[in-house]
Design an enzyme around this catalytic site. Structure first.
Site, PDB file in Angstrom:
ATOM      1  N   ASP A   4       3.638   4.978   0.368  1.00 43.97           N
ATOM      2  CA  ASP A   4       4.181   6.323   0.151  1.00 43.97           C
ATOM      3  C   ASP A   4       4.281   7.154   1.427  1.00 43.97           C
ATOM      4  O   ASP A   4       4.557   8.349   1.349  1.00 43.97           O
ATOM      5  CB  ASP A   4       3.307   7.072  -0.871  1.00 43.97           C
ATOM      6  CG  ASP A   4       1.919   7.357  -0.338  1.00 43.97           C
ATOM      7  OD1 ASP A   4       1.375   6.533   0.424  1.00 43.97           O
ATOM      8  OD2 ASP A   4       1.366   8.418  -0.686  1.00 43.97           O
ATOM      9  N   ASP A  37      -4.008   4.953  -1.182  1.00 41.54           N
ATOM     10  CA  ASP A  37      -3.921   6.337  -1.636  1.00 41.54           C
ATOM     11  C   ASP A  37      -2.470   6.813  -1.717  1.00 41.54           C
ATOM     12  O   ASP A  37      -1.736   6.768  -0.740  1.00 41.54           O
ATOM     13  CB  ASP A  37      -4.721   7.237  -0.683  1.00 41.54           C
ATOM     14  CG  ASP A  37      -6.158   6.757  -0.535  1.00 41.54           C
ATOM     15  OD1 ASP A  37      -6.788   6.449  -1.561  1.00 41.54           O
ATOM     16  OD2 ASP A  37      -6.631   6.671   0.617  1.00 41.54           O
ATOM     17  N   ASP A  50      -0.276  -0.053   0.131  1.00 42.46           N
ATOM     18  CA  ASP A  50      -1.077   1.069   0.571  1.00 42.46           C
ATOM     19  C   ASP A  50      -1.958   1.461  -0.617  1.00 42.46           C
ATOM     20  O   ASP A  50      -1.636   1.157  -1.766  1.00 42.46           O
ATOM     21  CB  ASP A  50      -0.153   2.224   0.979  1.00 42.46           C
ATOM     22  CG  ASP A  50      -0.919   3.482   1.295  1.00 42.46           C
ATOM     23  OD1 ASP A  50      -1.821   3.431   2.149  1.00 42.46           O
ATOM     24  OD2 ASP A  50      -0.632   4.519   0.667  1.00 42.46           O
TER      25      ASP A  50
END
Length: 183
Positions: free
Chosen positions: A131, A14, A12
């Site tokens: 996240d 960001d 991922d």
């Protein structure tokens, strides 16, 4: 002719590779390329994965484009900045919102599956690191090992993953030791 498949680490963007913008406990992407800041150690950690034979594929949802809050050109400029700082094999972006019912929007596995076909990747030997619950969901749906980067976001947390760590640098350490165990 049978192609040799190689493992990948899907990342991922960001909150995993770069510092997100936090508003009211929720994570958002940077608004400009100038606001894009990598977490410490990310370029070196990714290079270690590449040195171990992993393809590196960034998979990122960018629904602000589909919702009209961000331009596609800004997202592409941020991705150009990412490529200037980190050696990646591919960056896959879903610009849709949930309402678009897109198969590439995480937690659906479309971006991972498309990258696997294009780059001859072995999903069962690959990892998804992120996240958010959507990252873990996409990795699981694609048949990858999933590593959750713990956060304090005011949102749903994933309930099932293979491992949880505090940063991408920690995830890389785990992946490299996992790989040596023959996973």
């Amino acid at each position: 002719m049978v192609m040799d498949l190689r493992p990948a680490v899907f990342l991922d963007r960001d909150g995993t590779m770069n510092v997100p913008v936090l508003r009211e406990g929720k994570s958002y992407p940077p608004a400009t390329p100038e606001a894009f800041v990598l977490y410490p150690g990310v370029p070196e950690a990714v290079q270690r994965l590449r040195g171990a034979g992993f393809a590196i594929v960034v998979v990122t949802n960018q629904p602000d484009v589909g919702a009209g809050r961000q331009s596609r050109s800004v997202v592409e400029a941020i991705n150009t900045r990412l490529r200037e700082q980190v050696a990646v094999d591919d960056i896959r972006v879903c610009y849709h919102t949930d309402a678009d019912d897109c198969p590439c929007r995480k937690p659906r596995p479309g971006m991972l599956l498309d990258a696997a076909r294009a780059l001859d990747l072995d999903l069962a030997a690959s990892f998804m690191v992120g996240d958010r619950w959507r990252d873990v969901g996409a990795g699981a749906a694609a048949g990858c090992h999933t590593i959750f980067i713990r956060n304090d976001y005011a949102e749903e947390q994933p309930s099932h993953y293979h491992a949880a760590v505090g940063s991408l640098v920690e995830a890389v350490e785990l992946i490299l030791s996992w790989d040596r165990q023959g996973v």
